[in-house]
Design an enzyme around this catalytic site. Structure first.
Site, PDB file in Angstrom:
ATOM      1  N   TRP A   1       0.810  -1.215   0.000  1.00  0.00           N
ATOM      2  CA  TRP A   1       0.000   0.000   0.000  1.00  0.00           C
ATOM      3  C   TRP A   1       0.842   1.263   0.000  1.00  0.00           C
ATOM      4  O   TRP A   1       0.495   2.254  -0.652  1.00  0.00           O
ATOM      5  CB  TRP A   1      -1.019  -0.001   1.145  1.00  0.00           C
TER       6      TRP A   1
ATOM      7  N   LYS B   1     -12.889  -0.267   6.993  1.00  0.00           N
ATOM      8  CA  LYS B   1     -12.174  -1.240   7.812  1.00  0.00           C
ATOM      9  C   LYS B   1     -12.507  -1.124   9.301  1.00  0.00           C
ATOM     10  O   LYS B   1     -12.508  -2.113  10.013  1.00  0.00           O
ATOM     11  CB  LYS B   1     -10.671  -1.101   7.613  1.00  0.00           C
TER      12      LYS B   1
ATOM     13  N   ASP C   1      -1.164   6.809   6.423  1.00  0.00           N
ATOM     14  CA  ASP C   1      -2.300   5.953   6.082  1.00  0.00           C
ATOM     15  C   ASP C   1      -2.549   5.008   7.260  1.00  0.00           C
ATOM     16  O   ASP C   1      -1.785   4.071   7.480  1.00  0.00           O
ATOM     17  CB  ASP C   1      -1.942   5.171   4.806  1.00  0.00           C
TER      18      ASP C   1
HETATM   19  N1  PLP Z   1      -4.284   1.593   2.408  1.00  0.00           N
HETATM   20  C1  PLP Z   1      -4.302   0.442   3.115  1.00  0.00           C
HETATM   21  C2  PLP Z   1      -3.382   0.283   4.270  1.00  0.00           C
HETATM   22  C3  PLP Z   1      -5.207  -0.564   2.766  1.00  0.00           C
HETATM   23  O1  PLP Z   1      -5.248  -1.706   3.463  1.00  0.00           O
HETATM   24  C4  PLP Z   1      -6.078  -0.362   1.667  1.00  0.00           C
HETATM   25  C5  PLP Z   1      -7.048  -1.403   1.281  1.00  0.00           C
HETATM   26  O2  PLP Z   1      -7.054  -2.513   1.741  1.00  0.00           O
HETATM   27  C6  PLP Z   1      -5.986   0.838   0.965  1.00  0.00           C
HETATM   28  C7  PLP Z   1      -5.093   1.792   1.369  1.00  0.00           C
HETATM   29  C8  PLP Z   1      -6.870   1.118  -0.219  1.00  0.00           C
HETATM   30  O3  PLP Z   1      -8.120   1.245   0.299  1.00  0.00           O
HETATM   31  P1  PLP Z   1      -9.417   1.545  -0.534  1.00  0.00           P
HETATM   32  O4  PLP Z   1      -9.858   0.225  -1.054  1.00  0.00           O
HETATM   33  O5  PLP Z   1     -10.296   2.101   0.546  1.00  0.00           O
HETATM   34  O6  PLP Z   1      -9.117   2.518  -1.583  1.00  0.00           O
END
Ligand code: PLP
Length: 355
Positions: free
Chosen positions: A102, A194, A170
């Protein structure tokens, strides 16, 4: 009959009282006679809901007055773009810590608008970098990191310090699992699905003095200041997601707030890691100091046993253990300690039978 526990890490578990009230709200929200989906977003009731969610969020995370709290439209992936658009403030560079999938995606998105300096990279190393391994050039607009890498299961137990530039973080899969000292961040974001219930909104906590300087050409809906000024009601939004967030925040506060949830998260993770470490059948390669509290990837030393593992776990009421790569135990805020204990007991039994 045994309870079913879900270990799926991509969507929040909902506590039973939250589910019940959600069901009611589909029929009749707060005695309005209307479904939550039928309520006008320009009505006083809806505005009150939004205000309540924002103030509950501020209270539960003890966000200081120096920071704005908003729920931005979209998901965490939107933030990969909103962070550079809002935080570059005329500069051409930003620093990113790369610790897994990520953070890599966040850095790749930032490259559309600026040069990216990699402050440290531990991708593939089963750990996050230590503070002393970080190099942050003084001319960068901000330092970005991913508090918990949901796929690799590596988590920062500290807030990286770039020696000056604001920190953008994040916290999508770490929210409420650790105390969050908002004052230390320029921006913290976390997709609501989440830990706050439903996809469609993303928590953004941003330092006030950084707002209002979005890059020229930034789409209006990508400008934090626009959402802050509009009280998170700039455009039509996901009514259901707001209502779930309200219920979840009420529930979180009743559990004793972030301190209590973080202690519980630590306890649940300890139970699961102890079971994984106790049996040679299981592999979790993450360094102890980088182990995630919320997303625990693991594998079987004999991969041929995985289908049987999942089948027997499901028969025991333990579901959602299929990970993006191998197996994964997602320990959501609403998973009770008993759920973690049941998983640990199953891990032990399965290893005895098949190890
Ligand atoms: N950042 C992290 C740490 C994630 O676990 C995720 C998705 O699992 C994301 C970003 C991307 O999330 P989204 O699907 O809400 O765009």
């Amino acid at each position: 009959v045994t309870d079913t526990y879900s270990f799926n890490a991509s969507a929040a578990l909902l506590p039973a009282p939250v589910r019940g009230r959600l069901r009611e709200a589909i029929e009749d929200w707060q005695g309005t006679g209307l479904s939550i989906l039928e309520v006008s977003q320009r009505s006083g009731d809806f505005e009150q809901l939004v205000d309540r969610v924002l103030s509950r969020l501020r209270a539960v995370l003890a966000v200081p007055a120096s920071h704005a709290v908003l729920l931005a439209p979209g998901s965490s992936s939107h933030q990969f773009a909103m962070v550079p658009l809002n935080l570059l403030r005329g500069r051409g560079r930003a620093a990113y810590v790369v610790s897994g999938t990520w953070s890599q995606r966040a850095a790749a998105e930032a490259r559309r608008w600026c040069a990216v300096q990699i402050a440290a990279s531990t991708a593939g190393a089963h750990r996050v970098p230590r503070q002393q391994e970080l190099t942050v050039d003084p001319d960068v607009a901000y330092l970005h990191y991913t508090a918990n890498e949901t796929l690799e299961g590596v988590e920062f137990a500290y807030v990286p310090d770039g020696g000056g530039p604001p920190v953008a973080a994040d916290w999508s899969s770490a929210l409420f699992a650790r105390p969050l000292d908002a004052a230390r961040f320029g921006v913290v974001y976390a997709g609501a699905q989440k830990h706050l219930g439903a996809a469609g909104l993303t928590v953004v906590i941003a330092r006030e003095d950084l707002l209002g300087r979005a890059a020229p050409g930034t789409p209006t809906v990508f400008d934090y200041a626009v959402h802050r000024e509009a009280g998170s009601l700039h455009a039509s939004s996901v009514a259901m997601a707001w209502y779930v967030a309200d219920l979840m925040l009420e529930w979180l506060a009743a559990q004793g707030g972030v301190g209590a949830l973080a202690r519980e998260a630590e306890g649940k993770a300890a139970v699961v890691y102890a079971a994984l470490d106790a049996a040679p059948l299981y592999v979790n390669a993450v360094e102890p100091g980088s182990r995630s509290r919320t997303t625990i990837p693991f594998a079987l030393r004999e991969p041929g046993l995985q289908a049987r593992f999942l089948e027997q776990a499901a028969a025991d009421g333990l579901v959602g253990l299929t990970g993006p790569r191998g197996l994964r135990a997602g320990l959501g805020n609403a998973l009770p300690l008993e759920g973690a204990r049941r998983l640990a007991a199953f891990l032990g039994d399965f290893a005895v039978r098949h190890g």
